[in-house]
Design a protein around this motif. Sequence first.
Motif, PDB file in Angstrom:
ATOM      1  N   ASP A  33      10.107 -40.910  -6.469  1.00 51.37           N
ATOM      2  CA  ASP A  33      10.470 -40.340  -7.772  1.00 51.37           C
ATOM      3  C   ASP A  33       9.372 -40.554  -8.802  1.00 51.37           C
ATOM      4  N   ASP A  79      13.693 -39.874 -13.347  1.00 51.34           N
ATOM      5  CA  ASP A  79      12.845 -40.324 -12.230  1.00 51.34           C
ATOM      6  C   ASP A  79      12.411 -41.785 -12.398  1.00 51.34           C
ATOM      7  N   ARG A 153      12.448 -44.691  -2.255  1.00 51.90           N
ATOM      8  CA  ARG A 153      13.291 -43.881  -1.372  1.00 51.90           C
ATOM      9  C   ARG A 153      13.262 -44.429   0.060  1.00 51.90           C
ATOM     10  N   ASP A 222      17.149 -40.093  -7.618  1.00 54.39           N
ATOM     11  CA  ASP A 222      18.067 -39.404  -8.532  1.00 54.39           C
ATOM     12  C   ASP A 222      18.393 -38.036  -7.932  1.00 54.39           C
ATOM     13  N   SER A 224      18.411 -34.536  -8.164  1.00 55.43           N
ATOM     14  CA  SER A 224      17.921 -33.383  -8.917  1.00 55.43           C
ATOM     15  C   SER A 224      18.113 -32.099  -8.115  1.00 55.43           C
TER      16      SER A 224
HETATM   17 MG    MG Z   1      13.642 -37.657  -8.613  1.00 51.14          MG
END
Ligand code: MG
Length: 334
Positions: A33, A79, A153, A222, A224
């Motif tokens: 992110d 982010d 991640r 997140d 998105s």
């Molecule tokens: Mg993101």
Amino acid sequence: MKLSSLGEFRLIDSIRKMAARRSPSVLIGIGDDAAALKLSSSSLLLATTDMLLEGVHFDLSCTDFYSLGWKSAAVNLSDIAAMGGVPRFCLISLGIPSSVSVEQVKDFYLGFRAVLRAYRTVLVGGDTCSSQKDFVINVVVLGESGKTKLVTRAGAKAGDRIFVTGTLGDSAAGLDLLRTTTGRRRQAAWRKKLIQKHLRPVPRVAWGRMIALAKCAHAMIDISDGLSSDLAHICDESGVGARIIAEDIPFSRSLLAASDKLGKTPLYYALSGGEDYELLFTVPPAKAKKLRSLDIAAAEIGVITGERRLLLTCEGKTKPFRPTGYNHFKKTGR
Ligand code: MG
Ligand code: ADP
């Protein structure tokens, strides 16, 4: 080769391979992110950028300029939230067509400033250009990790529980309502709530920070692009799979009221809709109690598995599913 046959995410993968020059200062580069860069021994610098293009990310007949400014700040702060970081500084560049007035640009900045103030982020620069046709926005946010370990991640492990904050699918339903209703019909409370979630998302900065400080998550992103695509990003980066329980995905009452009228299910909006800007994160079972002790609205929606595929259990039946969230260049999916 056409961009449509590669798709956004595989294009980014190939850019990532081309840019593979390593530096000891780059702790996290392309693929998360935000990038995490080591400038001193005490804290990491976080850097993220997102573009918003007229006709792609927004339609000026569906948004006011204050909301557009708000959203431009919020999606970028999201982010930093997804890494568990603290946003600090921001730069913004605008391409402005002659059809936009000075007052509209000022309204844009009022919305932008409202979000920056709420998260103590300072605007320190940018660039301004005229644009032939479309309104173009690019925002850069710089943040820091403090002494906390960042949540990437890439750390999800088989057996982790999958959690999501807030409710999913509202933003995409809000966009459908903006496209299909006008004037007084938008005034019903449930419609207003969904439209608000689309136009003025709330970045989960405080929750992201709490999750990082409590060290209870192995991986985080997140939302998105939609739950299916963003879960796939966690699984790809972590080398794992996931099983989601449809009945456990949190939906708002407003979405439940809307989905009948819009002819799409809440599950469709959650998996494929995107732009919810909620946090999706994985928690080892031993840390689930710790997570529940935090003051975060988070629901458990599934489990990380060792087998690299995505499964969805719905009404007792388990089936594989593919990422169907937003993908530039492709209509849907990875
Ligand atoms: Mg993101
Ligand atoms: P997000 O949805 O969280 O904003 P993206 O899917 O846009 O993430 O980007 C994923 C990763 O790829 C990020 O690390 C981002 O900085 C990087 N990235 C995206 N586009 C480019 C590009 N054109 N060149 C280099 N890196 C890119």
